[in-house]
Design a protein around this motif. Structure first.
Motif, short mmCIF file in Angstrom:
data_model
loop_
_atom_site.label_atom_id
_atom_site.label_comp_id
_atom_site.label_asym_id
_atom_site.label_seq_id
_atom_site.Cartn_x
_atom_site.Cartn_y
_atom_site.Cartn_z
N ILE A 207 -0.09 1.49 -13.24
CA ILE A 207 0.54 0.27 -12.73
C ILE A 207 2.03 0.48 -12.46
O ILE A 207 2.55 0.06 -11.41
CB ILE A 207 0.33 -0.89 -13.72
CG1 ILE A 207 -1.16 -1.25 -13.81
CG2 ILE A 207 1.14 -2.12 -13.30
CD1 ILE A 207 -1.48 -2.33 -14.82
N TYR A 208 2.74 1.13 -13.38
CA TYR A 208 4.18 1.29 -13.21
C TYR A 208 4.49 2.16 -11.98
O TYR A 208 5.39 1.85 -11.20
CB TYR A 208 4.81 1.91 -14.45
CG TYR A 208 6.30 1.66 -14.54
CD1 TYR A 208 6.79 0.49 -15.10
CD2 TYR A 208 7.21 2.60 -14.07
CE1 TYR A 208 8.15 0.25 -15.18
CE2 TYR A 208 8.58 2.36 -14.14
CZ TYR A 208 9.04 1.19 -14.71
OH TYR A 208 10.39 0.95 -14.77
N ALA A 209 3.71 3.20 -11.79
CA ALA A 209 3.90 4.06 -10.62
C ALA A 209 3.58 3.29 -9.34
O ALA A 209 4.27 3.46 -8.32
CB ALA A 209 3.00 5.30 -10.73
N GLN A 210 2.58 2.42 -9.39
CA GLN A 210 2.24 1.62 -8.22
C GLN A 210 3.36 0.64 -7.88
O GLN A 210 3.66 0.39 -6.70
CB GLN A 210 0.93 0.88 -8.47
CG GLN A 210 -0.29 1.78 -8.57
CD GLN A 210 -1.53 1.04 -9.04
OE1 GLN A 210 -1.56 -0.20 -9.09
NE2 GLN A 210 -2.57 1.77 -9.41
N LEU A 211 3.98 0.07 -8.91
CA LEU A 211 5.10 -0.84 -8.67
C LEU A 211 6.28 -0.11 -8.02
O LEU A 211 6.93 -0.64 -7.11
CB LEU A 211 5.55 -1.48 -9.99
CG LEU A 211 4.59 -2.51 -10.60
CD1 LEU A 211 5.09 -2.94 -11.98
CD2 LEU A 211 4.46 -3.72 -9.68
N LEU A 212 6.56 1.10 -8.48
CA LEU A 212 7.62 1.89 -7.86
C LEU A 212 7.31 2.16 -6.39
O LEU A 212 8.19 2.03 -5.53
CB LEU A 212 7.80 3.21 -8.61
CG LEU A 212 8.44 3.15 -10.00
CD1 LEU A 212 8.41 4.54 -10.65
CD2 LEU A 212 9.88 2.65 -9.91
N ALA A 213 6.07 2.53 -6.13
CA ALA A 213 5.67 2.83 -4.75
C ALA A 213 5.80 1.59 -3.87
O ALA A 213 6.25 1.69 -2.72
CB ALA A 213 4.23 3.35 -4.73
#
Length: 359
Positions: free
Chosen positions: A313-319
């Motif tokens: 989730i955190y990586a998706q938010l950054l993307a």
């Protein structure tokens, strides 16, 4: 108790042995204050790299080039997060302080390049410079190896890409501008943070953040395509700057943008954690937890396609944040392909007399 080797102008605080070494050493306090004395200057040592080839080829499915040149092995910029640090272990050196201070140079790189490009079966495709260590690190001011490589590539009209965080690239604007006019070059300027204090700790001998933005402007004024690279994004440490970095780079003239999530392969993981606990002890636990959240619960996941951007989730938010701000700033345009049809093979030995001069 071991004492951190906190040398001024160096990022690593240890010189841990590489993974192939059978022994390791550590400075220990004997109770008499023997480690309290100020550390002496740690000077850079240059070592001749006797490799007989220059071009390195790869088949990685998530890298947009298949060949690269690294004029230097090791990097005096000393970025603590550098994923190239483990390569020093192959040479019998430490990925820690040795990586920043024992730099292998390739003075015959231009001649080797000329020979390889002159081979009958060589097929032209863009060459990446700076994919491993920075080709414009401080030693380049004296060595001029990168400058000579560019002269060969300009002569042969060979396409190339450059990634650097050094203002020294401005020295070669004359060559790069001529190549850019033929769509033969693009430059990526790496900007990790706008915070000078953080930059000084992360990348102690690299150009200051504002200086890199100035370099973007200088390159664009000369008509050279510039891509800003937010690399690496470190969760909990610089990820809050994503929008501000891209906005500043776009204002400076950058045309496109990319980001890469922090990568901590092999020895880099321990070196980064040492550095983090030493410089930012109150943030360390949060940063490491977020890193693991983007790497499937591990400190690093080397899987293709995920190693650059992470997962979860955190990586998706950054993307998503990157996608939105890039679109708003007009930095989401596709890269224009560089020309390969202009390439002409060089003389393998330019010093040898050419008899066709007398025809």
């Amino acid at each position: 108790m071991s004492k951190p080797l906190d040398y001024k102008g160096r990022a690593a605080i240890s010189n841990l042995a590489g993974r192939y070494e059978k022994q390791s050493t550590a400075a220990e306090d004997d109770g008499w204050g023997s480690l309290d004395a100020e550390l002496p200057p740690l000077r850079t040592e240059t070592i001749i790299d006797s490799s007989r080839s220059l071009l390195s080829y790869n088949k990685s499915p998530d890298i947009p080039f298949d060949r690269s040149i690294n004029p230097y092995r090791g990097c005096e910029h000393g970025c603590i997060y550098c994923f190239a640090r483990p390569s020093h272990a192959y040479l019998g050196y430490s990925p820690g302080l040795d990586f920043e201070t024992k730099i292998l140079i390739k003075p015959d790189a231009p001649a080797l390049l000329r020979q390889e490009l002159a081979k009958r079966n060589y097929q032209c495709a863009p060459i990446a410079l700076g994919s491993n260590t920075d080709p414009y690190q401080p030693l380049e001011r004296q060595q001029h190896i990168m400058r000579q490589i560019l002269e060969v590539l300009q002569e042969t009209r060979h396409p190339l890409t450059i990634v650097t965080k050094s203002a020294l690239i401005e020295r070669d604007i004359d060559l790069l501008a001529q190549m850019a006019s033929q769509n033969l070059v693009s430059v990526g300027i790496s900007v990790t943070t706008l915070n000078r204090d953080l930059a000084r700790n992360l990348e102690p001998r690299a150009a200051a953040p504002q200086r890199r933005l100035s370099t973007i402007s200088r390159l664009r004024e000369a008509g050279i395509p510039v891509n800003v690279m937010l690399a690496p994004v470190i969760p909990g440490l610089n990820d809050h700057e994503l929008e501000s970095i891209l906005s500043a780079a776009q204002a400076a003239g950058a045309q496109t943008a990319e980001y890469i999530l922090l990568r901590l392969p092999l020895e880099v993981a321990e070196l980064f954690q040492e550095w983090l606990h030493h410089h930012y002890p109150l943030k360390a636990a949060k940063v490491l937890n977020l890193i693991q959240e983007t790497r499937g619960g591990k400190i690093y996941d080397a899987a293709f396609q995920q190693r650059m951007s992470g997962s979860g989730i955190y990586a998706q938010l950054l993307a998503q944040r990157f996608k939105l701000i890039s679109k708003r700033l007009g930095l989401d345009q596709p890269h224009s392909p560089l020309r390969t049809d202009l390439f002409r093979k060089p003389d393998a030995n330019p010093m040898q007399m050419r008899f066709d001069f007398f025809d």
